[in-house]
Structure formats: structure tokens, C-alpha cells
Scaffold this motif. Structure first.
Motif, PDB file in Angstrom:
ATOM      1  N   ARG A  16       6.461  -6.142   2.473  1.00 27.22           N
ATOM      2  CA  ARG A  16       6.646  -4.025   2.182  1.00 27.22           C
ATOM      3  C   ARG A  16       7.683  -4.151   1.292  1.00 27.22           C
ATOM      4  O   ARG A  16       6.867  -3.250  -0.006  1.00 27.22           O
ATOM      5  CB  ARG A  16       8.208  -3.568   3.127  1.00 27.22           C
ATOM      6  CG  ARG A  16       7.912  -3.331   4.587  1.00 27.22           C
ATOM      7  CD  ARG A  16       8.626  -2.800   4.988  1.00 27.22           C
ATOM      8  NE  ARG A  16       8.781  -2.660   6.980  1.00 27.22           N
ATOM      9  CZ  ARG A  16       8.025  -1.998   7.296  1.00 27.22           C
ATOM     10  NH1 ARG A  16       7.835  -0.493   6.420  1.00 27.22           N
ATOM     11  NH2 ARG A  16       7.696  -1.894   8.714  1.00 27.22           N
ATOM     12  N   ALA A  19       4.391  -4.549  -0.805  1.00 28.79           N
ATOM     13  CA  ALA A  19       3.049  -3.393  -0.214  1.00 28.79           C
ATOM     14  C   ALA A  19       1.771  -3.090  -1.626  1.00 28.79           C
ATOM     15  O   ALA A  19       0.273  -2.983  -0.659  1.00 28.79           O
ATOM     16  CB  ALA A  19       3.366  -2.658  -0.086  1.00 28.79           C
ATOM     17  N   ASP A  20       2.234  -2.906  -2.992  1.00 30.72           N
ATOM     18  CA  ASP A  20       0.856  -2.348  -3.636  1.00 30.72           C
ATOM     19  C   ASP A  20       0.460  -3.960  -4.206  1.00 30.72           C
ATOM     20  O   ASP A  20      -1.354  -3.905  -4.395  1.00 30.72           O
ATOM     21  CB  ASP A  20       2.233  -1.987  -4.894  1.00 30.72           C
ATOM     22  CG  ASP A  20       3.146  -2.758  -5.449  1.00 30.72           C
ATOM     23  OD1 ASP A  20       3.243  -3.826  -4.841  1.00 30.72           O
ATOM     24  OD2 ASP A  20       3.092  -2.724  -6.380  1.00 30.72           O
ATOM     25  N   THR A  21       0.886  -5.021  -4.372  1.00 26.25           N
ATOM     26  CA  THR A  21       0.055  -5.937  -4.713  1.00 26.25           C
ATOM     27  C   THR A  21      -1.112  -6.458  -3.161  1.00 26.25           C
ATOM     28  O   THR A  21      -1.939  -7.487  -3.807  1.00 26.25           O
ATOM     29  CB  THR A  21       1.061  -7.286  -5.142  1.00 26.25           C
ATOM     30  OG1 THR A  21       1.405  -7.318  -3.913  1.00 26.25           O
ATOM     31  CG2 THR A  21       1.490  -6.579  -6.298  1.00 26.25           C
ATOM     32  N   SER A  23      -2.925  -7.022   0.180  1.00 28.09           N
ATOM     33  CA  SER A  23      -4.409  -6.069   0.168  1.00 28.09           C
ATOM     34  C   SER A  23      -3.430  -5.118   2.133  1.00 28.09           C
ATOM     35  O   SER A  23      -3.010  -6.187   2.428  1.00 28.09           O
ATOM     36  CB  SER A  23      -5.584  -6.703   0.788  1.00 28.09           C
ATOM     37  OG  SER A  23      -5.631  -7.178   1.419  1.00 28.09           O
ATOM     38  N   ARG A  24      -3.783  -4.786   2.322  1.00 21.06           N
ATOM     39  CA  ARG A  24      -3.219  -3.799   3.459  1.00 21.06           C
ATOM     40  C   ARG A  24      -4.018  -4.495   5.077  1.00 21.06           C
ATOM     41  O   ARG A  24      -3.042  -5.375   6.154  1.00 21.06           O
ATOM     42  CB  ARG A  24      -4.502  -2.355   4.125  1.00 21.06           C
ATOM     43  CG  ARG A  24      -3.509  -1.861   5.331  1.00 21.06           C
ATOM     44  CD  ARG A  24      -3.570  -0.718   5.439  1.00 21.06           C
ATOM     45  NE  ARG A  24      -3.770  -0.041   6.337  1.00 21.06           N
ATOM     46  CZ  ARG A  24      -3.684  -0.415   7.605  1.00 21.06           C
ATOM     47  NH1 ARG A  24      -4.096  -1.259   8.279  1.00 21.06           N
ATOM     48  NH2 ARG A  24      -3.024  -0.077   8.659  1.00 21.06           N
ATOM     49  N   ARG A  27      -1.250  -7.676   5.094  1.00 24.48           N
ATOM     50  CA  ARG A  27      -0.169  -7.095   5.189  1.00 24.48           C
ATOM     51  C   ARG A  27      -0.155  -7.186   6.686  1.00 24.48           C
ATOM     52  O   ARG A  27       0.840  -7.482   7.541  1.00 24.48           O
ATOM     53  CB  ARG A  27       0.539  -5.962   4.469  1.00 24.48           C
ATOM     54  CG  ARG A  27       0.842  -6.195   3.330  1.00 24.48           C
ATOM     55  CD  ARG A  27       1.659  -4.640   2.972  1.00 24.48           C
ATOM     56  NE  ARG A  27       0.164  -4.204   2.573  1.00 24.48           N
ATOM     57  CZ  ARG A  27       0.393  -3.145   2.888  1.00 24.48           C
ATOM     58  NH1 ARG A  27       1.257  -1.879   3.314  1.00 24.48           N
ATOM     59  NH2 ARG A  27      -0.862  -2.494   2.228  1.00 24.48           N
ATOM     60  N   PHE A 105      -1.162   3.035   4.059  1.00 24.89           N
ATOM     61  CA  PHE A 105      -1.994   2.511   3.157  1.00 24.89           C
ATOM     62  C   PHE A 105      -1.379   0.837   3.137  1.00 24.89           C
ATOM     63  O   PHE A 105      -0.646   0.461   3.349  1.00 24.89           O
ATOM     64  CB  PHE A 105      -0.724   3.201   2.003  1.00 24.89           C
ATOM     65  CG  PHE A 105      -1.137   4.419   1.744  1.00 24.89           C
ATOM     66  CD1 PHE A 105      -2.622   5.304   2.013  1.00 24.89           C
ATOM     67  CD2 PHE A 105      -0.070   5.604   2.152  1.00 24.89           C
ATOM     68  CE1 PHE A 105      -2.527   6.893   2.207  1.00 24.89           C
ATOM     69  CE2 PHE A 105      -0.455   6.766   2.379  1.00 24.89           C
ATOM     70  CZ  PHE A 105      -1.824   7.552   2.653  1.00 24.89           C
TER      71      PHE A 105
END
Length: 105
Positions: A16, A19-21, A23-24, A27, A105
């Protein structure tokens, strides 16, 4: 059993926070791996709770083999689907929970 809980907290908070660095898919796979690992807590607790009772050896072996085969099947399925380039979302309860925890996202 507490190592799984610590791993769960570290990876769930880590995915979490980054999350921006990340990929989905990374995660999602991390969440799914954590949930599969946490899923091993329940059989461990049942085994430790029944350790005082005299369970016939055949039932203990069947239970251990079942847990091992389910665990290995989930791992092999996830690895094969990742190698094929597809998302491993076919594990009934685990994939749905990982999907919810990963977010849109």
C-alpha cells in the motif's frame, strides 16, 4: 504462526505504501502470496489444539497431506499462470481477497 502474521502486516502495508511505484500485478501477487501463507495458520492452530488428544496416525497423515497438496497446488498454479503472462485469479477465496486488498489502481 506469528511469522505469517508479521509477514502479512509487512507486505500488506508495504504494497500500500509503494502503490504508485509497483505495478498492480506485482501488488496482487504479493497479496495473494501473503494470503496463501496466512491460510496455513488455521491448520497449524488446529493441529496444535489437537496435539494433546490421541488422534490416529492415519487421520493425522491424511490431514497433513491434504494441507500440503492444497498449498503446493496453489503455489504451482500461481507460478504457471505468471509464467504464461496471465493473472492468477483462479484461487476461489484467496484471489477475491487479494483483488479487494490490492484496490482498483
Amino acid at each position: 504462526p506469528f511469522l505469517s502474521l508479521i509477514l502479512f502486516c509487512m507486505l500488506s502495508l508495504g504494497t500500500r505504501a509503494m502503490a504508485d511505484t509497483m505495478s498492480r500485478n506485482v501488488r496482487f501477487n504479493a497479496m495473494q502470496a501473503v494470503l496463501i501463507d496466512v491460510g496455513l495458520i488455521l491448520p497449524t492452530l488446529i493441529y496444535e489444539g489437537l496435539a494433546e488428544n490421541d488422534i490416529p496416525r492415519i487421520y493425522a497423515e491424511i490431514g497433513c497431506n491434504f494441507v500440503y497438496y492444497v498449498y503446493m497446488s496453489a503455489i504451482v498454479y500461481s507460478v504457471v499462470m505468471n509464467l504464461k503472462g496471465r493473472k492468477p485469479n483462479g484461487l476461489p477465496i484467496v484471489s477475491d481477497a487479494a483483488e479487494v486488498m490490492t484496490g482498483p489502481f
